[in-house]
Design an enzyme around this catalytic site. Sequence first.
Site, mmCIF file in Angstrom:
data_model
loop_
_atom_site.group_PDB
_atom_site.id
_atom_site.type_symbol
_atom_site.label_atom_id
_atom_site.label_comp_id
_atom_site.label_asym_id
_atom_site.label_seq_id
_atom_site.Cartn_x
_atom_site.Cartn_y
_atom_site.Cartn_z
ATOM 1 N N ALA A 176 3.357 18.598 -9.162
ATOM 2 C CA ALA A 176 2.179 18.528 -8.294
ATOM 3 C C ALA A 176 1.100 17.658 -8.926
ATOM 4 O O ALA A 176 0.319 17.016 -8.220
ATOM 5 C CB ALA A 176 1.646 19.930 -8.018
ATOM 6 N N GLU A 218 16.863 9.555 -15.585
ATOM 7 C CA GLU A 218 17.423 8.986 -16.820
ATOM 8 C C GLU A 218 16.818 9.668 -18.047
ATOM 9 O O GLU A 218 17.501 9.884 -19.058
ATOM 10 C CB GLU A 218 17.135 7.484 -16.888
ATOM 11 C CG GLU A 218 17.780 6.666 -15.792
ATOM 12 C CD GLU A 218 16.876 6.513 -14.565
ATOM 13 O OE1 GLU A 218 16.162 7.476 -14.202
ATOM 14 O OE2 GLU A 218 16.898 5.429 -13.963
HETATM 15 N N1 THU Z 1 12.975 7.727 -10.367
HETATM 16 C C1 THU Z 1 13.959 8.038 -11.261
HETATM 17 O O1 THU Z 1 14.307 9.196 -11.448
HETATM 18 N N2 THU Z 1 14.543 7.027 -11.936
HETATM 19 C C2 THU Z 1 14.245 5.706 -11.786
HETATM 20 O O2 THU Z 1 14.740 4.872 -12.535
HETATM 21 C C3 THU Z 1 13.371 5.310 -10.687
HETATM 22 C C4 THU Z 1 12.502 6.372 -10.121
HETATM 23 C C5 THU Z 1 12.301 8.816 -9.650
HETATM 24 C C6 THU Z 1 10.869 9.034 -10.068
HETATM 25 C C7 THU Z 1 10.304 9.704 -8.837
HETATM 26 O O3 THU Z 1 10.559 11.094 -8.919
HETATM 27 C C8 THU Z 1 11.112 9.127 -7.689
HETATM 28 O O4 THU Z 1 12.276 8.552 -8.279
HETATM 29 C C9 THU Z 1 10.372 8.067 -6.885
HETATM 30 O O5 THU Z 1 9.866 7.072 -7.706
#
Ligand code: THU
Length: 138
Positions: free
Chosen positions: A51, A60
Amino acid sequence: MPRVDEATRELFEAALAVRANAHAPYSRFAVGAAIRAENGRVYTGCNVENAAYPQGTCAEAGAISAMVADGQRRIVAVLTVTGGEAVSTCCGGCRQRIREFGDPQTPIYAAGLEGVRGSFTLDELLPHSFGPENLRGS
Ligand code: THU
């Protein structure tokens, strides 16, 4: 899915499965990540939003934490599964996180729900990068 080898298929299945556990109520963009380490094992993570938005973490990052907590220090391959239409590669911050434990030729696969959409090396995604060896001899 384009033809991928058995090891990559295993990463895909693991990332797809863990993506189901993503906590992404704000972006609604669920991500699953799977990493193969030097010991051959697969470590997984999903994005965990908060939040207080900046406190959210990428999939990752979770997978790398699981790998390190298990005593592993070398990444052999990475695969992420995302929704949407695009080829969604790891964000810049996660490219740097992978850099800590990978090498320039470490493969990074970007997959959609149907399978692998793109295949890159770490050096392609993060050229001229800064890593642990830059700190040596300083
Ligand atoms: N996100 C990831 O988990 N890995 C990435 O490499 C790109 C973005 C997530 C972060 C956030 O929770 C959502 O995707 C939108 O950006």
